[in-house]
Design a protein around this motif. Structure first.
Motif, PDB file in Angstrom:
ATOM      1  N   LEU A 279       0.875  -1.468   0.030  1.00 30.71           N
ATOM      2  CA  LEU A 279      -0.065   0.120   0.023  1.00 30.71           C
ATOM      3  C   LEU A 279       1.108   1.122  -0.029  1.00 30.71           C
ATOM      4  O   LEU A 279       1.773   1.468   0.729  1.00 30.71           O
ATOM      5  CB  LEU A 279      -0.886  -0.051   1.309  1.00 30.71           C
ATOM      6  N   ASP A 280       0.351   2.037  -0.909  1.00 24.95           N
ATOM      7  CA  ASP A 280       1.297   3.410  -0.833  1.00 24.95           C
ATOM      8  C   ASP A 280       0.727   4.519  -0.277  1.00 24.95           C
ATOM      9  O   ASP A 280      -0.579   4.296   0.179  1.00 24.95           O
ATOM     10  CB  ASP A 280       1.473   3.748  -2.549  1.00 24.95           C
ATOM     11  N   SER A 281       1.599   5.636   0.025  1.00 28.72           N
ATOM     12  CA  SER A 281       0.853   6.911   0.770  1.00 28.72           C
ATOM     13  C   SER A 281       1.035   7.819  -0.304  1.00 28.72           C
ATOM     14  O   SER A 281       2.164   8.056  -0.782  1.00 28.72           O
ATOM     15  CB  SER A 281       1.353   6.868   2.296  1.00 28.72           C
ATOM     16  N   ILE A 282       0.186   8.820  -0.192  1.00 22.02           N
ATOM     17  CA  ILE A 282       0.419  10.269  -0.719  1.00 22.02           C
ATOM     18  C   ILE A 282       0.220  11.277   0.192  1.00 22.02           C
ATOM     19  O   ILE A 282      -0.651  11.194   1.310  1.00 22.02           O
ATOM     20  CB  ILE A 282      -0.883  10.398  -1.682  1.00 22.02           C
ATOM     21  N   ASN A 283       0.992  12.198   0.219  1.00 27.60           N
ATOM     22  CA  ASN A 283       1.210  13.205   1.075  1.00 27.60           C
ATOM     23  C   ASN A 283       0.881  14.460   0.283  1.00 27.60           C
ATOM     24  O   ASN A 283       1.647  15.480   0.563  1.00 27.60           O
ATOM     25  CB  ASN A 283       2.320  13.237   2.175  1.00 27.60           C
TER      26      ASN A 283
ATOM     27  N   PRO B 204     -11.311   4.711  -6.910  1.00 26.61           N
ATOM     28  CA  PRO B 204     -10.334   4.635  -5.932  1.00 26.61           C
ATOM     29  C   PRO B 204      -8.853   4.327  -6.137  1.00 26.61           C
ATOM     30  O   PRO B 204      -8.379   4.004  -7.339  1.00 26.61           O
ATOM     31  CB  PRO B 204     -10.895   2.978  -5.351  1.00 26.61           C
ATOM     32  N   VAL B 205      -7.897   4.760  -5.202  1.00 29.63           N
ATOM     33  CA  VAL B 205      -6.462   4.265  -5.380  1.00 29.63           C
ATOM     34  C   VAL B 205      -6.156   3.352  -4.161  1.00 29.63           C
ATOM     35  O   VAL B 205      -6.683   3.347  -3.077  1.00 29.63           O
ATOM     36  CB  VAL B 205      -5.757   5.511  -5.435  1.00 29.63           C
ATOM     37  N   PHE B 206      -4.901   2.687  -4.545  1.00 30.78           N
ATOM     38  CA  PHE B 206      -4.238   1.876  -3.525  1.00 30.78           C
ATOM     39  C   PHE B 206      -3.239   2.603  -2.820  1.00 30.78           C
ATOM     40  O   PHE B 206      -2.052   2.172  -2.848  1.00 30.78           O
ATOM     41  CB  PHE B 206      -3.804   0.575  -4.258  1.00 30.78           C
ATOM     42  N   LYS B 207      -3.660   3.885  -2.143  1.00 29.96           N
ATOM     43  CA  LYS B 207      -2.707   4.658  -1.554  1.00 29.96           C
ATOM     44  C   LYS B 207      -3.424   5.350  -0.555  1.00 29.96           C
ATOM     45  O   LYS B 207      -4.710   5.421  -0.419  1.00 29.96           O
ATOM     46  CB  LYS B 207      -2.283   5.902  -2.177  1.00 29.96           C
ATOM     47  N   ILE B 208      -2.893   5.403   0.675  1.00 26.92           N
ATOM     48  CA  ILE B 208      -3.414   6.068   1.926  1.00 26.92           C
ATOM     49  C   ILE B 208      -3.284   7.639   1.725  1.00 26.92           C
ATOM     50  O   ILE B 208      -2.049   7.836   1.570  1.00 26.92           O
ATOM     51  CB  ILE B 208      -2.893   5.599   3.273  1.00 26.92           C
ATOM     52  N   SER B 209      -4.296   8.342   1.878  1.00 24.92           N
ATOM     53  CA  SER B 209      -4.101   9.627   1.649  1.00 24.92           C
ATOM     54  C   SER B 209      -4.523  10.364   2.797  1.00 24.92           C
ATOM     55  O   SER B 209      -5.790  10.175   3.424  1.00 24.92           O
ATOM     56  CB  SER B 209      -4.858  10.134   0.579  1.00 24.92           C
ATOM     57  N   PRO B 210      -4.042  11.154   3.694  1.00 21.62           N
ATOM     58  CA  PRO B 210      -4.407  11.999   4.816  1.00 21.62           C
ATOM     59  C   PRO B 210      -5.579  12.807   4.436  1.00 21.62           C
ATOM     60  O   PRO B 210      -6.309  12.959   5.506  1.00 21.62           O
ATOM     61  CB  PRO B 210      -3.134  12.774   5.449  1.00 21.62           C
ATOM     62  N   ASN B 211      -5.719  13.500   3.433  1.00 17.51           N
ATOM     63  CA  ASN B 211      -6.962  14.356   3.234  1.00 17.51           C
ATOM     64  C   ASN B 211      -7.742  13.846   2.055  1.00 17.51           C
ATOM     65  O   ASN B 211      -7.361  13.700   0.809  1.00 17.51           O
ATOM     66  CB  ASN B 211      -6.595  15.680   2.964  1.00 17.51           C
ATOM     67  N   ASN B 212      -8.703  13.080   2.567  1.00 17.80           N
ATOM     68  CA  ASN B 212      -9.622  12.265   1.496  1.00 17.80           C
ATOM     69  C   ASN B 212     -10.547  13.428   0.737  1.00 17.80           C
ATOM     70  O   ASN B 212     -11.050  13.006  -0.268  1.00 17.80           O
ATOM     71  CB  ASN B 212     -10.457  11.429   2.210  1.00 17.80           C
ATOM     72  N   ILE B 213     -10.874  14.351   1.283  1.00 19.56           N
ATOM     73  CA  ILE B 213     -11.978  15.549   0.814  1.00 19.56           C
ATOM     74  C   ILE B 213     -11.279  16.147  -0.330  1.00 19.56           C
ATOM     75  O   ILE B 213     -10.093  16.876  -0.101  1.00 19.56           O
ATOM     76  CB  ILE B 213     -12.172  16.522   2.010  1.00 19.56           C
ATOM     77  N   ASP B 214     -12.042  15.920  -1.481  1.00 16.33           N
ATOM     78  CA  ASP B 214     -11.655  16.837  -2.599  1.00 16.33           C
ATOM     79  C   ASP B 214     -12.321  18.040  -2.605  1.00 16.33           C
ATOM     80  O   ASP B 214     -13.383  18.207  -2.810  1.00 16.33           O
ATOM     81  CB  ASP B 214     -11.833  15.913  -3.920  1.00 16.33           C
ATOM     82  N   SER B 215     -11.805  19.023  -1.902  1.00 17.55           N
ATOM     83  CA  SER B 215     -12.689  20.168  -1.508  1.00 17.55           C
ATOM     84  C   SER B 215     -12.944  20.968  -2.838  1.00 17.55           C
ATOM     85  O   SER B 215     -14.368  21.379  -2.931  1.00 17.55           O
ATOM     86  CB  SER B 215     -11.661  21.210  -0.871  1.00 17.55           C
TER      87      SER B 215
END
Lengths: 80, 312, 479
Positions: B207-211, B246-257
């Motif tokens: 699992l990847d992560s995005i910041n 969906p993406v296979f990455k954990i993102s801290p901010n899920n909200i696409d404002s």
């Protein structure tokens, strides 16, 4: 010191540095005419000449040495 | 001393101008011949990427239309939509294309007919990237016959009209693809079902992560294009849905404002699957970090169909 | 404005026409204004830097020349070089140093953060900085007289064909040209156009096409198979050659059309049979600059230490080259790798020469081909030790994968691959022909006009057909 005398002494130094007994230097000779006259042996040659004549070259003079003739001119001006 | 060079030797000027013109003429002739041959075969293609764009722009009559980039192209399984909604389906998604391309295709389609459901898979960000404009080269072959999309293509660079003086230019780098598109075996090599291309294989990586810090440097041209896309769809009477895959990455901010704001403003249903646990917990639904495989596509297609049914 | 932008295709013809319409005596002024406009077109504010460097270069040139005593000359040379180098230093290394100092002070709980500048490196700054340093050195060495016209100095440093990426020219060959009457020369102009067309071919058809592939692989090395990595490693040198070589060929051609002769930058590097010969054919203007202004002064300064001095000089020179490319460890590893191979070649040179003589090898085609291949492979694989694309450990990992020869080769679009092969083939074929059969099979220099015209047209059509103009061409890597 006469130029011819400088040339004779240089001849021996060249023979020693390039390890070649048959090498005869001439005024027009340059690095392209001698096998193994690369930047490394050039510096060895310079230090050998400096030691032999007890002089010190300047970087500027080094840059001007395009052939043996110039080298002899520089040496004779420094030695006289 | 007389300055001869001021008055250049007339013969030399004549010579050089003549030679340069000769090269121009020869290049012009070859450009015309080769360019038009390429154009002829481009529109004769019967499979592949070019064909799907041509079909979307010129031919499709489907009720449900999918728009977007690669995620649109690979995540929406036609059988699911057809069976669930009982409507015809076509997928106009194209790898690596952004909202400008999608707007152009929509404009051409709306000139012909009115679809009943439009699904926009909006994965791309709105950041300022020249690449997104340069990739509009995919639309260059349609410049000649489709006045409605010219303004969009001209956003590609300041000199598109001059570049289009060349007949080869719209087909640059495409000759082999055009040749393949005319061959039968291409249909087996890169098959599609009503525009949809399935992906096979399972992601075996971690699992990847995005910041990313959200959308910075938003490009106003792209935001306007999205709003125009929304308005055109609404005015045509179609039901529009915006989806984030969906993406296979954990993102801290899920909200696409930005996307949330825009969809709220226009009262468009917006489904954000980016961090949906169904997918994050099931790596076998992914082909890679950002694309679902066929299984994943079937899962998401069913969820989407169930959700949008309520609105129809 | 870069040469490959459409703007340049509009800009350059206008420049040519205006340039030859005005009286030849003031053409250099026109070139100066054009050059400043050209540079300002990239980043307006950075013109100030260019003018600052020009002013310093001009003033110190005169000061160094006027000074009588050697020690003072030397002092002014060093001050001049430091001042000229200052902008490059600030732009390239400020943030790097700032961060180091910050981390150091942070360790002692002293927090005094200086703002991170995040400066965009002004394009071409290394090139004109190098040229300015060369000029000051040349005056110190009494190779040329100090130029009294600040306009000519500014033109020398800002000359628009060269300002963005070289070749790195020298004042003794450029200033006299700018001073002489700049007249139209048919042969020079035609030769210039040839260079421009071929340069565009190298850049757009070969370099940028290979770049599409290598970008995708090099930015995700961990996801790619050994076979893909091997292929990438083998085509990457071609990309570099076609990129920088093509770009500098356009530069040489543009200068040529304006009647100005510029030194060549690449001499068919992939036909070198040893790595040391390779470096005499690759990015020649940079290498000779480094030899003259870094290596020679250093080895002269260390001459008393004999062999140790030479070694120290080589290491320092490579270190400086590495720092110039990018202040990273990987570049130093790359430089070290090159250093080891070059030293090996230097030490074994005599034995190799004797061996070749004994078996009469030096003219045998298979022996030459062997040397060419080994040199190419050494150069190609040296990028695994470093470079700007990946870390050292990633390089080692890639090397292991290549040795295992794992997986299958990544082909997203077969046409991209075919265009890579086609472009590289034409490029290497032309170099091959010029290396071994320079007077046969002429296309651009054929006696028949029709063949010449068709040759030009063929290359232009090929650029239109398969050149890479923008990011519209891309391959999509789904891991």
């Amino acid at each position: 010191m006469e130029k011819s005398q400088i040339k004779d002494e240089l001849d021996n130094i060249f023979k020693k540095i390039f390890n070649n007994e048959t090498l005869e230097i001439s005024e027009n000779m340059s690095a392209n005419d001698v096998d193994n006259w690369d930047s490394l042996s050039h510096m060895l040659l310079i230090t050998e000449i400096e030691d032999h004549f007890s002089i010190k070259f300047k970087l500027r003079e080094l840059n001007k040495m395009k052939n043996v003739g110039v080298l002899i001119d520089i040496l004779s001006s420094k030695l006289n | 001393m007389q300055d001869n060079s001021f008055i250049l030797n007339f013969n030399i000027i004549k010579k050089i101008v003549l030679n340069i013109s000769l090269v121009f003429i020869v290049v012009g002739i070859f450009d015309f011949l080769i360019g038009n041959t390429l154009r002829f075969f481009y529109f004769k293609e019967s499979s592949g990427l070019h064909y799907r764009t041509t079909y979307a722009i010129d031919s499709t009559q489907a009720d449900v239309l999918i728009f977007g980039a690669s995620t649109a192209n690979h995540h929406y399984v036609p059988q699911v939509f057809e069976n669930s909604l009982n409507m015809t389906y076509y997928n106009t998604g194209r790898d690596g294309q952004g909202i400008l391309y999608q707007l152009a295709v929509l404009k051409s389609i709306l000139k012909r007919y009115k679809p009943s459901v439009i699904i926009l898979d909006h994965t791309a960000r709105f950041n300022n990237s020249e690449k997104d404009f340069e990739r509009l080269s995919a639309l260059l072959p349609y410049y000649k016959d489709h006045k409605e999309i010219r303004a969009i293509i001209e956003k590609k660079s300041s000199f598109e009209q001059i570049k289009l003086l060349s007949n080869i230019y719209p087909y640059n780098s495409n000759m082999l693809t055009i040749a393949l598109g005319n061959l039968e075996f291409n249909k087996k090599r890169k098959p599609d079902i009503k525009g949809y291309v399935e992906l096979n294989g399972i992601w075996e990586g971690a699992l990847d992560s995005i910041n990313n810090k959200g959308d910075i440097n938003n490009d106003i041209i792209k935001i306007r294009a999205l709003e125009e896309f929304i308005e055109l769809s609404k005015n045509s009477g179609a039901n529009l849905f915006i989806i984030k895959s969906p993406v296979f990455k954990i993102s801290p901010n899920n909200i696409d404002s930005l996307l949330t704001t825009i969809s709220l403003k226009h009262k468009i249903p917006f489904y954000n699957f980016k961090q949906d646990s169904i997918f994050l917990n099931n790596p076998f639904l992914f082909k890679d970090l950002v694309h679902l495989n066929k299984e994943g596509a079937t899962v998401i297609s069913n969820i989407i169909c169930d959700s949008i049914k309520q609105h129809l | 404005m870069v040469f490959t932008s459409f703007n340049f295709l509009i800009f350059f013809p206008i420049v040519i026409v205006l340039y030859y319409l005005i009286p030849s005596r003031i053409r250099w002024c026109f070139l100066l204004l054009t050059s400043i406009f050209f540079y300002a077109n990239v980043l307006p504010l950075y013109v100030i830097l260019l003018l600052f460097v020009s002013l310093i270069t001009y003033l110190f040139g005169i000061i160094i020349e006027r000074e009588k005593s050697d020690s003072k000359k030397e002092k002014f040379l060093i001050i001049g070089i430091i001042l000229v180098f200052l902008p490059l230093f600030i732009f390239k290394y400020y943030d790097f140093l700032n961060e180091m100092i910050f981390n150091f002070m942070d360790y002692f709980s002293i927090r005094f953060p200086l703002p991170k500048l995040n400066l965009l490196l002004p394009v071409g700054i290394s090139f004109y900085t190098f040229m300015a340093i060369g000029y000051l050195f040349d005056i110190y060495n009494e190779e040329i007289k100090a130029e009294k016209n600040i306009g000519l100095i500014t033109l020398f440093l800002s000359f628009f064909p060269l300002v963005l990426s070289g070749p790195i020219e020298r004042a003794p060959s450029m200033l006299p040209q700018f001073k002489s009457e700049l007249t139209f020369n048919y042969e020079k102009a035609v030769q210039g156009f040839k260079f421009i067309i071929w340069g565009y071919f190298m850049k757009l058809v070969v370099a940028d096409r290979i770049g599409i592939y290598t970008d995708v692989v090099l930015s995700n090395m961990e996801y790619h198979s050994g076979k893909t990595l091997l292929f990438t490693v083998l085509i990457y040198p071609l990309q570099l050659y076609a990129d920088l070589g093509g770009y500098s060929l356009i530069a040489i051609g543009v200068a040529g059309v304006l009647g100005i002769k510029v030194r060549r930058n690449f001499n068919r590097p992939f036909f070198a049979t040893t790595l040391s010969e390779f470096w005499r054919r690759w990015h020649m203007s940079l290498i000779s600059w480094i030899l003259d202004y870094v290596y020679t002064p250093l080895s002269f300064a260390f001459r008393r230490y004999k062999m140790k001095g030479v070694l120290l000089t080589v290491i320092l020179t490579l270190f400086i080259m590495g720092m110039w490319h990018g202040a990273t460890l990987t570049y130093l590893m790359w430089a070290l790798f090159q250093g080891v191979v070059l030293s090996f070649e230097a030490i074994t040179k005599n034995k190799k020469f004797a061996f070749e003589k004994k078996y009469n090898l030096s003219k045998k085609w298979w022996y030459i081909a062997f040397g060419i291949s080994i040199t190419y492979i050494l150069f190609a694989f040296s990028f695994l030790t470093g470079g700007n694309r990946h870390t050292f450990s990633e390089g080692i990992m890639a090397f292991e994968k290549i040795i295992n020869f794992s997986g299958s080769i990544f082909i997203d679009s077969p046409s991209n691959l075919i265009f890579i092969i086609l472009g590289a083939f034409i490029l290497l074929l032309k170099d091959f022909k010029e290396e071994f059969f320079s007077s046969r099979l002429l296309f651009f220099n054929n006696k028949l006009k029709i063949i010449r015209i068709l040759s030009y047209s063929f290359i232009i059509i090929l650029i239109l057909l398969i050149g890479v103009f923008d990011a519209g061409q891309f391959i999509y890597f789904k891991f």
